[in-house]
Design a protein around this motif. Structure first.
Motif, PDB file in Angstrom:
ATOM      1  N   LEU A 138     -46.087  79.209  31.934  1.00 52.93           N
ATOM      2  CA  LEU A 138     -45.404  79.776  33.107  1.00 52.93           C
ATOM      3  C   LEU A 138     -45.611  81.285  33.223  1.00 52.93           C
ATOM      4  N   ALA A 139     -45.219  82.027  32.182  1.00 56.22           N
ATOM      5  CA  ALA A 139     -45.290  83.492  32.271  1.00 56.22           C
ATOM      6  C   ALA A 139     -46.721  84.013  32.403  1.00 56.22           C
TER       7      ALA A 139
ATOM      8  N   PHE B 215     -35.277  84.028  20.415  1.00 56.61           N
ATOM      9  CA  PHE B 215     -33.819  84.029  20.299  1.00 56.61           C
ATOM     10  C   PHE B 215     -33.333  82.981  19.301  1.00 56.61           C
TER      11      PHE B 215
ATOM     12  N   ARG C  41     -41.699  94.711  29.523  1.00 51.03           N
ATOM     13  CA  ARG C  41     -41.219  93.541  28.789  1.00 51.03           C
ATOM     14  C   ARG C  41     -42.340  92.603  28.392  1.00 51.03           C
ATOM     15  N   ARG C  42     -43.363  92.518  29.254  1.00 47.77           N
ATOM     16  CA  ARG C  42     -44.406  91.559  28.924  1.00 47.77           C
ATOM     17  C   ARG C  42     -45.191  92.003  27.687  1.00 47.77           C
TER      18      ARG C  42
ATOM     19  N   ASN D 110     -36.380  95.761  24.194  1.00 46.92           N
ATOM     20  CA  ASN D 110     -37.175  95.269  25.332  1.00 46.92           C
ATOM     21  C   ASN D 110     -36.411  95.394  26.650  1.00 46.92           C
TER      22      ASN D 110
ATOM     23  N   VAL E 169     -39.156  97.632  34.717  1.00 46.48           N
ATOM     24  CA  VAL E 169     -39.068  97.104  33.355  1.00 46.48           C
ATOM     25  C   VAL E 169     -39.983  95.910  33.097  1.00 46.48           C
ATOM     26  N   ASP E 170     -40.349  95.171  34.151  1.00 44.89           N
ATOM     27  CA  ASP E 170     -41.115  93.948  33.912  1.00 44.89           C
ATOM     28  C   ASP E 170     -42.451  94.195  33.212  1.00 44.89           C
TER      29      ASP E 170
ATOM     30  N   LEU F 227     -33.664  94.430  27.782  1.00 47.98           N
ATOM     31  CA  LEU F 227     -32.762  93.422  28.340  1.00 47.98           C
ATOM     32  C   LEU F 227     -31.392  94.047  28.536  1.00 47.98           C
TER      33      LEU F 227
ATOM     34  N   SER G 156     -43.679  83.143  23.407  1.00 49.29           N
ATOM     35  CA  SER G 156     -43.787  84.603  23.365  1.00 49.29           C
ATOM     36  C   SER G 156     -45.223  85.040  23.126  1.00 49.29           C
TER      37      SER G 156
ATOM     38  N   MET H 247     -39.840  88.371  22.690  1.00 46.04           N
ATOM     39  CA  MET H 247     -38.574  88.200  21.994  1.00 46.04           C
ATOM     40  C   MET H 247     -38.312  86.713  21.775  1.00 46.04           C
TER      41      MET H 247
ATOM     42  N   ARG I 159     -32.184  93.725  21.898  1.00 40.73           N
ATOM     43  CA  ARG I 159     -32.169  93.607  23.364  1.00 40.73           C
ATOM     44  C   ARG I 159     -32.424  94.953  24.034  1.00 40.73           C
TER      45      ARG I 159
ATOM     46  N   MET J 192     -48.015  85.492  25.809  1.00 40.69           N
ATOM     47  CA  MET J 192     -48.138  86.731  26.588  1.00 40.69           C
ATOM     48  C   MET J 192     -48.871  87.820  25.804  1.00 40.69           C
TER      49      MET J 192
ATOM     50  N   LYS K 180     -47.596  83.347  36.120  1.00 39.39           N
ATOM     51  CA  LYS K 180     -46.853  84.054  37.158  1.00 39.39           C
ATOM     52  C   LYS K 180     -46.862  85.567  36.964  1.00 39.39           C
ATOM     53  N   VAL K 181     -46.885  86.003  35.704  1.00 38.26           N
ATOM     54  CA  VAL K 181     -46.790  87.440  35.446  1.00 38.26           C
ATOM     55  C   VAL K 181     -48.175  88.071  35.329  1.00 38.26           C
TER      56      VAL K 181
END
Ligand SMILES: Nc1ncnc2c1ncn2[C@@H]1O[C@H](COP(=O)(O)OP(=O)(O)O)[C@@H](O)[C@H]1O
Ligand SMILES: [Mg+2]
Lengths: 248, 295
Positions: free
Chosen positions: A103-104, A86, A79-80, A51, A75-76, A53, A153, A84, A48, A156, A107-108
């Motif tokens: 989604l990511a 889980f 992170r991309r 990246n 940080v965004d 978190l 993951s 990660m 964590r 991205m 949006k990202v």
């Protein structure tokens, strides 16, 4: 050659509890490093921190020779680049598989919907989930959910992938299908940090294995050496316990 | 525990042919169910019977029946009350969107973690504390008599407007708490999952947390909406001729309480199906969430 990822004397405490007490490691591009250690030894916290978190207290996390852990840095965007996965999948239960994956990127990264969905479908196809694009997470088996989480993951296009005990929540007969995906990723040259309880898998897939103990890397070696002739007494004891519990 | 939902095995038609196929357990449960149904029916009959026999024997019953249950007056005032009830529905209808919107904003404000936005958080907390802590009726009186006292011109002195504003203030505070509970019930791992993909904190809120939160709080939210429907009647205190006020007018005209009973009937026709529906939604939600693994 510049390492892909460097941890330099990383420290992290929760209140007065020191969890990471100066962890340093260089990870080369395309390298796979496995982390093992007792429950509560800080393996999840370490991932964590990589990246961001969790913000680290001291030390540095360096990616491609750039310190990403400078306090206050946004940080965004970092992170991309670091994916990660889980133990508990953390899929979005209110979205179907395709939405989870797109989604990511939409949006990202600002990818168009059709493009994001095309990429998602290709990824699902690659991971053997081509027919589950419209399913919701709770309609999937644990193994399928975890493969979807990996695909999410990968959507991205991360440069580094962090896997935190991704098979621990699975029934034994479902572990194989998820590990197969990790094998394929290694074949494709993905840089990975893997926390796992599957010692046989760590031995097979990792270029190096680290033993985390009391917030430090107590032993770090290529898998053959790590498992056959560990130098640290603690590592020996840990491996002994794992063998006795029948997990190796 | 007795299961009140009839299973396939205890429909009358299937029993005769399937008698032999019933397991011992099913036989037993069938006897049990019959027994509890008999007991329930008998005790209900006794209680209702006692009411029907003994209440009319009370000394004041004749007077009560005349002044609360006068059939002619009921029929006379019912259409007027129904007309007035349209006002209630209108106030309800235009207040609801504002309540939901403001409630959601307040809930989100209370969850912002950016230090720079701390004042928003403080404001939201104070707002919900104040309007949840004051009886709705007081909010209506204070706003309804206070604001028009500022000497505003039409239409800004309308009691409809300020009555609705008071309802929005009070109910947005209730609804904010419902939304907040929903937002906090979404597990932290969902946030971690979203943030690890590079979604910003507001994108995570908007696409991941809030949609799940809203789904979970629909039953309690609808309960609040049923309460609101009833509380709209409180604005009668500051002027608008809605159903309660109309019932009061009729009561004075006839010197009889039957219009109030008629008004109660109108409310019940609406609210009983609504509460049943909410119960059904809640039960379904519980079945759904207890049936799936904890994530
Ligand atoms: N957010 C947190 N707040 C407080 N303590 C934490 C938090 N996360 C982890 N810890 C503590 O840090 C220690 C290491 O946890 P973790 O990294 O999850 O270990 P591992 O993954 O090796 O089992 C544990 O003692 C745990 O209780
Ligand atoms: Mg862990």
């Amino acid at each position: 050659m510049i390492p892909k990822l460097q941890l330099i004397d990383v420290r992290k405490s929760f209140g007065s509890r020191v969890v990471l007490d100066g962890v340093s490691i260089d990870v080369a591009d395309r390298e796979v490093v496995a982390f093992v250690g007792a429950s509560g030894s800080g393996k999840s916290t370490l991932l964590r921190c990589v990246n961001l978190l969790e913000p680290i207290d001291d030390g540095q996390v360096v990616v491609d020779d750039v310190d990403i852990s400078v306090p206050g840095l946004p940080v965004d965007p970092i992170r991309r680049r670091i994916g990660m996965v889980f133990q508990s999948f953390n899929l979005f239960p209110h979205m179907n598989v395709l939405k989870n994956l797109s989604l990511a990127p939409r949006k990202v990264l600002g990818v168009s919907r059709s493009e994001a969905e095309n990429t998602a479908r290709e990824l699902l196809e690659r991971l053997g989930l081509g027919d589950r694009a419209d399913a919701y997470p709770d309609q999937l088996s644990g193994g399928q959910q975890q493969r979807v989480a990996i695909a999410r993951s990968l959507a991205m296009s991360p440069e580094i992938l962090l896997l935190d005990e991704i098979t621990s929540a699975l029934d034994p007969e479902l572990v194989g299908e998820v590990l197969d995906v990790v094998r394929e990723l290694k074949g494709g040259g993905m840089t990975m940090l893997i926390v796992t309880h599957e010692m046989a898998f760590a031995r097979e897939i990792a270029d190096r294995v680290c033993f985390l103990h009391q917030g430090q890397i107590a032993e770090m070696a290529p898998p053959d050496k790590f498992f056959s002739s560990p130098e640290n007494e603690r590592t020996r004891q840990f491996l002994q316990r794992v063998i006795e519990s029948g997990r190796f | 525990m007795t299961d009140t939902v009839p299973g396939p095995s205890d429909r009358p038609g299937t029993v005769t042919s399937g008698r032999r196929q019933l397991t011992r357990r099913q036989e037993f449960e069938r006897r049990q169910r019959r027994r509890s149904a008999t007991i329930a029916a008998a005790s209900t009959a006794i209680v209702v019977g006692a009411l029907v026999i003994f209440v009319p024997l009370t000394p004041g019953w004749d007077k009560v029946r005349k002044s609360f249950f006068d059939g002619e007056l009921f029929n006379d005032s019912f259409p007027r009350l129904l007309d007035a009830f349209v006002k209630n529905l209108q106030i309800f209808a235009w207040s609801t969107p504002f309540i939901l919107l403001i409630g959601m904003l307040l809930a989100i404000f209370r969850n912002v973690r950016t230090p720079a936005l701390f004042p928003l958080r403080l404001f939201a907390a104070a707002y919900t504390d104040i309007f949840r802590g004051v009886p709705v009726i007081l909010t209506i009186l204070l706003i309804g008599f206070g604001v028009p006292g500022l000497g505003l011109d039409r239409p800004y002195n309308s009691p409809y407007l300020w009555g609705s504003v008071a309802l929005v203030l009070a109910y947005s505070a209730y609804v904010a708490e419902v939304f907040r509970a929903g937002i906090e019930s979404v597990h932290e791992s969902q946030r971690a999952g979203a943030r690890s993909l590079g979604l910003s904190s507001s994108q995570t809120m908007r696409h991941v947390i809030v949609p799940q939160a809203v789904r979970r709080v629909i039953p309690p939210l609808m309960n609040d909406m049923v309460s609101l429907q009833k509380d709209v009647a409180l604005v009668s205190l500051i002027g608008p001729i809605e159903i309660l006020r109309q019932a009061g007018i009729d009561k004075s005209k006839f010197a009889n309480f039957t219009p109030y009973v008629a008004a109660a009937v109108i409310f019940l026709v609406l609210t009983i199906p609504e509460t049943r529906f909410v119960d059904w939604l809640t039960a379904r939600e519980r079945r759904r969430t207890s049936g799936t693994a904890v994530r």
